[in-house]
Design a protein around this motif. Structure first.
Motif, PDB file in Angstrom:
ATOM      1  N   LEU B  19     -23.210   2.394 -36.744  1.00  0.00           N
ATOM      2  CA  LEU B  19     -24.310   1.806 -37.515  1.00  0.00           C
ATOM      3  C   LEU B  19     -25.164   2.899 -38.127  1.00  0.00           C
ATOM      4  O   LEU B  19     -25.439   3.928 -37.483  1.00  0.00           O
ATOM      5  CB  LEU B  19     -25.188   0.953 -36.598  1.00  0.00           C
ATOM      6  CG  LEU B  19     -26.501   0.425 -37.182  1.00  0.00           C
ATOM      7  CD1 LEU B  19     -26.229  -0.636 -38.227  1.00  0.00           C
ATOM      8  CD2 LEU B  19     -27.411  -0.102 -36.080  1.00  0.00           C
ATOM      9  N   GLU B  20     -25.578   2.697 -39.370  1.00  0.00           N
ATOM     10  CA  GLU B  20     -26.582   3.559 -39.979  1.00  0.00           C
ATOM     11  C   GLU B  20     -27.529   2.690 -40.787  1.00  0.00           C
ATOM     12  O   GLU B  20     -27.108   1.966 -41.690  1.00  0.00           O
ATOM     13  CB  GLU B  20     -25.985   4.640 -40.866  1.00  0.00           C
ATOM     14  CG  GLU B  20     -27.050   5.571 -41.456  1.00  0.00           C
ATOM     15  CD  GLU B  20     -26.467   6.811 -42.114  1.00  0.00           C
ATOM     16  OE1 GLU B  20     -25.312   6.772 -42.553  1.00  0.00           O
ATOM     17  OE2 GLU B  20     -27.188   7.831 -42.182  1.00  0.00           O
ATOM     18  N   LEU B  21     -28.802   2.764 -40.456  1.00  0.00           N
ATOM     19  CA  LEU B  21     -29.841   2.048 -41.189  1.00  0.00           C
ATOM     20  C   LEU B  21     -30.654   3.075 -41.973  1.00  0.00           C
ATOM     21  O   LEU B  21     -31.114   4.070 -41.400  1.00  0.00           O
ATOM     22  CB  LEU B  21     -30.745   1.269 -40.237  1.00  0.00           C
ATOM     23  CG  LEU B  21     -30.062   0.241 -39.338  1.00  0.00           C
ATOM     24  CD1 LEU B  21     -31.089  -0.488 -38.479  1.00  0.00           C
ATOM     25  CD2 LEU B  21     -29.253  -0.746 -40.140  1.00  0.00           C
ATOM     26  N   ARG B  22     -30.864   2.779 -43.246  1.00  0.00           N
ATOM     27  CA  ARG B  22     -31.503   3.754 -44.117  1.00  0.00           C
ATOM     28  C   ARG B  22     -33.015   3.576 -44.187  1.00  0.00           C
ATOM     29  O   ARG B  22     -33.528   2.442 -44.143  1.00  0.00           O
ATOM     30  CB  ARG B  22     -30.904   3.660 -45.517  1.00  0.00           C
ATOM     31  CG  ARG B  22     -29.430   4.027 -45.571  1.00  0.00           C
ATOM     32  CD  ARG B  22     -28.931   3.989 -47.000  1.00  0.00           C
ATOM     33  NE  ARG B  22     -28.861   2.625 -47.525  1.00  0.00           N
ATOM     34  CZ  ARG B  22     -28.741   2.342 -48.818  1.00  0.00           C
ATOM     35  NH1 ARG B  22     -28.703   3.315 -49.715  1.00  0.00           N
ATOM     36  NH2 ARG B  22     -28.648   1.085 -49.210  1.00  0.00           N
ATOM     37  N   CYS B  23     -33.691   4.699 -44.311  1.00  0.00           N
ATOM     38  CA  CYS B  23     -35.140   4.706 -44.454  1.00  0.00           C
ATOM     39  C   CYS B  23     -35.522   5.870 -45.354  1.00  0.00           C
ATOM     40  O   CYS B  23     -35.152   7.018 -45.073  1.00  0.00           O
ATOM     41  CB  CYS B  23     -35.821   4.842 -43.100  1.00  0.00           C
ATOM     42  SG  CYS B  23     -37.613   5.098 -43.193  1.00  0.00           S
ATOM     43  N   ASN B  24     -36.267   5.592 -46.404  1.00  0.00           N
ATOM     44  CA  ASN B  24     -36.815   6.634 -47.257  1.00  0.00           C
ATOM     45  C   ASN B  24     -38.324   6.515 -47.272  1.00  0.00           C
ATOM     46  O   ASN B  24     -38.861   5.409 -47.338  1.00  0.00           O
ATOM     47  CB  ASN B  24     -36.262   6.509 -48.684  1.00  0.00           C
ATOM     48  CG  ASN B  24     -34.781   6.805 -48.736  1.00  0.00           C
ATOM     49  OD1 ASN B  24     -33.953   5.905 -48.711  1.00  0.00           O
ATOM     50  ND2 ASN B  24     -34.446   8.080 -48.783  1.00  0.00           N
ATOM     51  N   TYR B  25     -39.003   7.633 -47.219  1.00  0.00           N
ATOM     52  CA  TYR B  25     -40.461   7.622 -47.154  1.00  0.00           C
ATOM     53  C   TYR B  25     -41.013   8.422 -48.316  1.00  0.00           C
ATOM     54  O   TYR B  25     -40.335   9.256 -48.924  1.00  0.00           O
ATOM     55  CB  TYR B  25     -40.941   8.193 -45.817  1.00  0.00           C
ATOM     56  CG  TYR B  25     -40.669   9.665 -45.693  1.00  0.00           C
ATOM     57  CD1 TYR B  25     -39.477  10.119 -45.159  1.00  0.00           C
ATOM     58  CD2 TYR B  25     -41.605  10.611 -46.130  1.00  0.00           C
ATOM     59  CE1 TYR B  25     -39.203  11.471 -45.073  1.00  0.00           C
ATOM     60  CE2 TYR B  25     -41.341  11.955 -46.048  1.00  0.00           C
ATOM     61  CZ  TYR B  25     -40.146  12.384 -45.515  1.00  0.00           C
ATOM     62  OH  TYR B  25     -39.873  13.719 -45.436  1.00  0.00           O
ATOM     63  N   SER B  26     -42.285   8.155 -48.571  1.00  0.00           N
ATOM     64  CA  SER B  26     -43.007   8.908 -49.582  1.00  0.00           C
ATOM     65  C   SER B  26     -44.278   9.428 -48.936  1.00  0.00           C
ATOM     66  O   SER B  26     -45.115   8.646 -48.470  1.00  0.00           O
ATOM     67  CB  SER B  26     -43.345   8.019 -50.773  1.00  0.00           C
ATOM     68  OG  SER B  26     -44.189   8.683 -51.692  1.00  0.00           O
ATOM     69  N   TYR B  27     -44.391  10.752 -48.886  1.00  0.00           N
ATOM     70  CA  TYR B  27     -45.578  11.387 -48.324  1.00  0.00           C
ATOM     71  C   TYR B  27     -45.525  12.855 -48.670  1.00  0.00           C
ATOM     72  O   TYR B  27     -44.478  13.474 -48.619  1.00  0.00           O
ATOM     73  CB  TYR B  27     -45.630  11.199 -46.812  1.00  0.00           C
ATOM     74  CG  TYR B  27     -46.843  11.820 -46.162  1.00  0.00           C
ATOM     75  CD1 TYR B  27     -46.722  12.769 -45.161  1.00  0.00           C
ATOM     76  CD2 TYR B  27     -48.124  11.459 -46.566  1.00  0.00           C
ATOM     77  CE1 TYR B  27     -47.836  13.340 -44.566  1.00  0.00           C
ATOM     78  CE2 TYR B  27     -49.244  12.025 -45.981  1.00  0.00           C
ATOM     79  CZ  TYR B  27     -49.095  12.968 -44.982  1.00  0.00           C
ATOM     80  OH  TYR B  27     -50.192  13.516 -44.411  1.00  0.00           O
TER      81      TYR B  27
END
Lengths: 115, 113
Positions: B19-27
């Motif tokens: 399993l791979e769940l994606r997360c992208n952030y902005s900071y």
């Protein structure tokens, strides 16, 4: 040790009414935060209290208010309820100052339905 | 301002698959990053967190996540999914000195036999 406890678990109110939600943090935790989770969305920050003082406020109208008591429990009040206030309200406590690096311990939430 | 994007609303995997769940952030600076899991009718449980240091962090229940600054990502992985992993997964970001977290909209994981 007991986790974060919230009451009531479910609540049904009518538009225009007022509601009070309650939260007891984990023993020894002095910081309490409130989040609103609308169905299908992630939690959104409402308030954070540490040592009975408000330390943060999210982008919510003045109808939303909160307080923290000397025993570190907390209440969230919402006045003049709107249909859009229907959500799961989550309380979280943390052992430290409540800064973002302090992992939050969440309760199971109060499900508020406004009709 | 911080923000989090979880591009996958719903993922279905077979039990035992990876399993791979994606997360992208902005900071702008190095953020505090978290993954939480929420089972139906429950609150959120912390799986793991990243503050600094080793970019591969281990969490509970066999989960791990890797912080990639160049991609502004913090993807969650698990080598072999169990049926009990079916839940909603939330990525969250916090800023230095802030008092709150910003959560993504979540990824719902379904596990099929």
């Amino acid at each position: 040790d007991a986790g974060v406890t919230q009451s009531p678990t479910h609540l049904i109110k009518t538009r225009g009414q007022q509601v009070t939600l309650r939260c007891s943090p984990i023993s020894g935790h002095k910081s309490v935060s409130w989040y609103q989770q609308v169905l299908g969305q992630g939690p959104q920050f409402i308030f954070q209290y540490y040592e009975k003082e408000e330390r943060g406020r999210g982008n919510f109208p003045d109808r939303f208010s909160a307080r923290q008591f000397p025993n570190y429990s907390s209440e969230l009040n919402v006045n003049a309820l709107l249909l859009g206030d229907s959500a799961l309200y989550l309380c979280a406590s943390s052992p430290q100052t409540g800064r973002a690096r302090s992992p939050l311990h969440f309760g199971n939430g109060t499900r508020l339905t406004v009709t | 301002a911080q923000s989090v994007t979880q591009p996958d609303i719903h993922i279905t995997v077979s039990e035992g698959a990876s399993l791979e769940l994606r997360c992208n952030y902005s900071y702008g600076a190095t953020p505090y990053l978290f993954w939480y899991v929420q089972s139906p009718g429950q609150g959120l449980q912390l799986l793991l967190k990243y503050f600094s240091g080793d970019t591969l962090v281990q969490g509970i229940k066999g989960f791990e996540a890797e912080f990639k600054r160049s991609q502004s990502s913090f993807n969650l992985r698990k080598p072999s999914v169990h049926w009990s992993d079916a839940a909603e997964y939330f990525c969250a970001v916090g800023a230095t000195g802030a008092n709150n977290l910003f959560f993504g909209t979540g990824t719902r994981l379904t596990v099929i036999p």
